[in-house]
Write an enzyme that holds these catalytic residues in place. Structure first.
Site, PDB file in Angstrom:
ATOM      1  CB  CYS A   8      -3.501   6.194  -3.480  1.00 57.44           C
ATOM      2  SG  CYS A   8      -1.840   6.683  -2.980  1.00 57.44           S
ATOM      3  CG  ASP A  44      -1.925   1.145   1.194  1.00 59.45           C
ATOM      4  OD1 ASP A  44      -2.176   1.691   0.105  1.00 59.45           O
ATOM      5  OD2 ASP A  44      -2.442   1.509   2.271  1.00 59.45           O
TER       6      ASP A  44
END
Length: 411
Positions: A353, A313
């Protein structure tokens, strides 16, 4: 018999409104008109033909050179996004419209948000309030103001009053991004409390508890957009888990509920210190490692380390389009090394992201990495941001988070 059509000339064509503009007017190019007709809500500075009377942060009427009216927008005198549309109609009282839309944003989330007392209350364009972010952490609200219009004192006053009336928080804090204020030509402002004196609390996501302090963390405090993905990951997790770019431990602590051992890595010591406090709060054992993720994955894969679950992540690698190729190389390297370390039947949870990396590009990068290390991928879930971060199909910038969950086997 001939039909008399002379009266039709008095009627405006479809989509051509005849409206008396309110306040100053911004005249836009044909390229901007086309963009607005497609449903987007931004007009770039290069497409502004005239906005002579528009004050910084004001509400302006938007027309083309022929005087056709396209609605009301928030004007920025500094940003490359010069206009952000807020209504197809004239807006005489923006603070009043803001109050109405805050109430609508709260109502939208009531049936959708589950198993948490932390969620995004207002998501900028996603809630038709461009330039405003509001997050809730139990009894504390944290907000970010990103545009000249939202920073105006009457707007701030209306926002704080409406949030207090509707949600009754113990405190409201503001997180300031100095770079954003500089881009918007706004005066410097310190982060801190705007209402109340409570600076810390404990919030819960999916049964996992976390510390929150208005003086710590990134953005408004935590990564609430991953909340539903934390729970999805835990449904497949087992055995030994590795969480890379763990920040304050959200993925790791969800994994710790179902895995035998969890190791979590981040380069930020302050983030890991909060993560350790969160582990104590939940009475979970996690091995926290301060390290550069790329270096650690290289060393671990070379050493033959093996895991049943790996979570990737990372922060945004492509903050602009020009960084795309470098970002794709970075994502490939991370995923390649992680895939090498997964046991047969292992689970890879990999995220991006970066808005500028499309879902198809991200999936292709992971697929290429798997091919290079002779792994088969079965895509279990292709996920995005939590539902309290609403996506507008006509504004693709509101959709940015990619989360892929794979079942991994050897070729």
């Amino acid at each position: 018999m001939p039909v008399d059509r002379s009266h039709l000339a008095l009627r405006p064509r479809a989509r051509e409104k005849i409206v008396a503009p309110v306040g100053p007017t911004a005249v836009i190019s044909l390229r901007a008109v086309s963009r607005l007709k497609s449903g987007h809500v931004w007009v770039y500075r290069s497409d502004i033909l005239s906005a002579k009377e528009a004050a910084p942060g004001s509400v302006v009427s938007v027309t083309d050179e022929r005087g056709r009216y396209f609605g009301s927008a928030l004007y920025s005198s500094s940003s490359q996004i010069a206009l952000r549309m807020i209504s197809p109609e004239p807006v005489a009282d923006f603070p009043d419209l803001l109050r109405e839309r805050v109430r609508a944003a709260i109502a939208y989330r009531e049936p959708l948000v589950r198993d948490t007392d932390a969620y995004r209350v207002v998501f900028s364009e996603g809630d038709f309030l461009p330039g405003l972010i509001v997050d809730r952490y139990n009894d504390i609200l944290s907000l970010q103001i990103l545009t000249q219009a939202m920073d105006a004192e009457p707007v701030r006053a209306a926002l704080l009053d409406e949030l207090t009336t509707q949600l009754k928080p113990a405190a409201i804090a503001e997180r300031v991004e100095p770079h954003i204020r500089e881009l918007e030509s706004l005066p410097p402002r310190e982060s801190g409390l705007l209402i109340g004196d409570k600076t810390s609390t404990v919030f819960t996501m999916n049964g996992v508890r976390f510390h929150f302090d208005v003086r710590e963390g990134q953005k408004t405090g935590a990564f609430l957009d991953q909340r539903e993905n934390y729970a999805a990951d835990a449904q497949y997790a087992h055995g030994d888990a590795l969480d890379v770019f763990c920040y304050q431990g959200a993925f790791a602590l969800h994994l710790a509920k179902v895995c035998d051992r969890v190791t979590a890595v981040d380069s930020s010591r302050p983030a890991l210190e909060v993560a350790d406090k969160n582990a104590l709060l939940n009475q979970r054992e996690v091995e926290w490692i301060e390290a550069n993720a790329f270096d650690l994955l290289k060393d671990y894969s070379a050493a033959g380390r093996q895991y049943d679950v790996i979570v990737l992540d990372p922060p945004a690698f492509a903050k602009t389009r020009k960084n795309l190729e470098t970002a794709l190389r970075g994502y490939k390297e991370l995923n390649l090394r992680a895939l090498k370390m997964l046991r047969p039947g292992g689970i890879l949870v990999t995220c991006s992201c970066s808005y500028h990396v499309s879902p198809s590009e991200f999936l292709a990068v992971v697929t290429d990495a798997a091919r290079d290390v002779h792994r088969n991928l079965r895509l279990l879930e292709q996920r995005g941001q939590a539902k309290d971060h609403p996506i507008l199909p006509n504004v693709p910038e509101t959709s940015y988070l990619k989360c892929l969950i794979f079942y991994v086997t050897a070729l």
